[in-house]
Design a protein around this motif. Structure first.
Motif, PDB file in Angstrom:
ATOM      1  N   UNK A   1       0.833  -1.206   0.000  1.00  0.00           N
ATOM      2  CA  UNK A   1       0.000   0.000   0.000  1.00  0.00           C
ATOM      3  C   UNK A   1       0.870   1.259   0.000  1.00  0.00           C
ATOM      4  N   UNK A   2       1.920   1.261   0.825  1.00  0.00           N
ATOM      5  CA  UNK A   2       2.810   2.429   0.873  1.00  0.00           C
ATOM      6  C   UNK A   2       3.564   2.622  -0.430  1.00  0.00           C
ATOM      7  N   UNK A   3       3.966   1.529  -1.086  1.00  0.00           N
ATOM      8  CA  UNK A   3       4.670   1.625  -2.369  1.00  0.00           C
ATOM      9  C   UNK A   3       3.740   2.156  -3.458  1.00  0.00           C
ATOM     10  N   UNK A   4       2.498   1.696  -3.463  1.00  0.00           N
ATOM     11  CA  UNK A   4       1.527   2.204  -4.435  1.00  0.00           C
ATOM     12  C   UNK A   4       1.296   3.693  -4.236  1.00  0.00           C
TER      13      UNK A   4
ATOM     14  N   UNK B   1      -0.237  -5.163 -10.230  1.00  0.00           N
ATOM     15  CA  UNK B   1       0.513  -4.694  -9.067  1.00  0.00           C
ATOM     16  C   UNK B   1       1.996  -4.552  -9.386  1.00  0.00           C
ATOM     17  N   UNK B   2       2.576  -5.538 -10.063  1.00  0.00           N
ATOM     18  CA  UNK B   2       4.001  -5.453 -10.385  1.00  0.00           C
ATOM     19  C   UNK B   2       4.282  -4.267 -11.293  1.00  0.00           C
ATOM     20  N   UNK B   3       3.374  -3.982 -12.210  1.00  0.00           N
ATOM     21  CA  UNK B   3       3.548  -2.821 -13.097  1.00  0.00           C
ATOM     22  C   UNK B   3       3.496  -1.533 -12.267  1.00  0.00           C
ATOM     23  N   UNK B   4       2.549  -1.438 -11.349  1.00  0.00           N
ATOM     24  CA  UNK B   4       2.420  -0.229 -10.521  1.00  0.00           C
ATOM     25  C   UNK B   4       3.580  -0.098  -9.543  1.00  0.00           C
ATOM     26  N   UNK B   5       4.033  -1.214  -8.965  1.00  0.00           N
ATOM     27  CA  UNK B   5       5.148  -1.160  -8.024  1.00  0.00           C
ATOM     28  C   UNK B   5       6.431  -0.700  -8.701  1.00  0.00           C
ATOM     29  N   UNK B   6       6.582  -0.990  -9.978  1.00  0.00           N
ATOM     30  CA  UNK B   6       7.810  -0.647 -10.691  1.00  0.00           C
ATOM     31  C   UNK B   6       7.874   0.821 -11.112  1.00  0.00           C
ATOM     32  N   UNK B   7       6.780   1.543 -10.988  1.00  0.00           N
ATOM     33  CA  UNK B   7       6.752   2.944 -11.403  1.00  0.00           C
ATOM     34  C   UNK B   7       7.603   3.800 -10.457  1.00  0.00           C
ATOM     35  N   UNK B   8       8.235   4.839 -11.007  1.00  0.00           N
ATOM     36  CA  UNK B   8       8.995   5.745 -10.128  1.00  0.00           C
ATOM     37  C   UNK B   8       8.079   6.546  -9.231  1.00  0.00           C
ATOM     38  N   UNK B   9       8.662   7.110  -8.188  1.00  0.00           N
ATOM     39  CA  UNK B   9       7.883   7.911  -7.249  1.00  0.00           C
ATOM     40  C   UNK B   9       7.373   9.176  -7.926  1.00  0.00           C
ATOM     41  N   UNK B  10       6.184   9.567  -7.585  1.00  0.00           N
ATOM     42  CA  UNK B  10       5.598  10.803  -8.110  1.00  0.00           C
ATOM     43  C   UNK B  10       5.969  11.949  -7.180  1.00  0.00           C
ATOM     44  N   UNK B  11       6.324  13.066  -7.790  1.00  0.00           N
ATOM     45  CA  UNK B  11       6.676  14.257  -7.008  1.00  0.00           C
ATOM     46  C   UNK B  11       5.419  14.845  -6.377  1.00  0.00           C
ATOM     47  N   UNK B  12       5.573  15.357  -5.187  1.00  0.00           N
ATOM     48  CA  UNK B  12       4.448  16.025  -4.530  1.00  0.00           C
ATOM     49  C   UNK B  12       4.146  17.338  -5.208  1.00  0.00           C
ATOM     50  N   UNK B  13       2.871  17.640  -5.334  1.00  0.00           N
ATOM     51  CA  UNK B  13       2.456  18.885  -5.993  1.00  0.00           C
ATOM     52  C   UNK B  13       2.001  19.873  -4.961  1.00  0.00           C
TER      53      UNK B  13
END
Length: 100
Positions: free
Chosen positions: A62-65, A88-100
């Motif tokens: 959940x925290x990784x998503x 899930x594996x596709x979503x977990x592999x995504x880079x972190x999104x910057x806070x807006x």
């Protein structure tokens, strides 16, 4: 490498934070290795380990998503048989999104 694994158990009830990719994949690697060893030794021991590790796996998922910019509720895809792990594996592999 063992620190993310131990931190996941320390934060097993924290579903609101974020976890970076490196910590998540280190945890997942150690978790998978332990599960394979327990499975090879004794299937009941593996079942006990999987039951004990359910909350840490769900919380770190959940925290990784959330870190990747997705809703944490997607961690419930873990319970979809056969195909739930693919998105899930596709979503977990995504880079972190910057806070807006």
């Amino acid at each position: 490498m063992l620190k993310p694994y131990l931190n996941a158990y320390g934060n097993l009830l924290d579903f609101s934070g974020k976890t970076d990719r490196k910590a998540f994949w280190n945890f997942y690697l150690i978790h998978a290795l332990i599960a394979v060893v327990f499975f090879l030794l004794n299937k009941r021991l593996d079942a006990v380990y999987m039951f004990i590790s359910l909350l840490p796996v769900l919380s770190i998922s959940c925290r990784r998503l959330r870190d990747a910019g997705f809703n944490g509720a997607f961690c419930l895809l873990n319970f979809v048989p056969l195909v739930g792990w693919i998105p899930l594996w596709v979503m977990w592999a995504q880079p972190a999104k910057a806070r807006v």
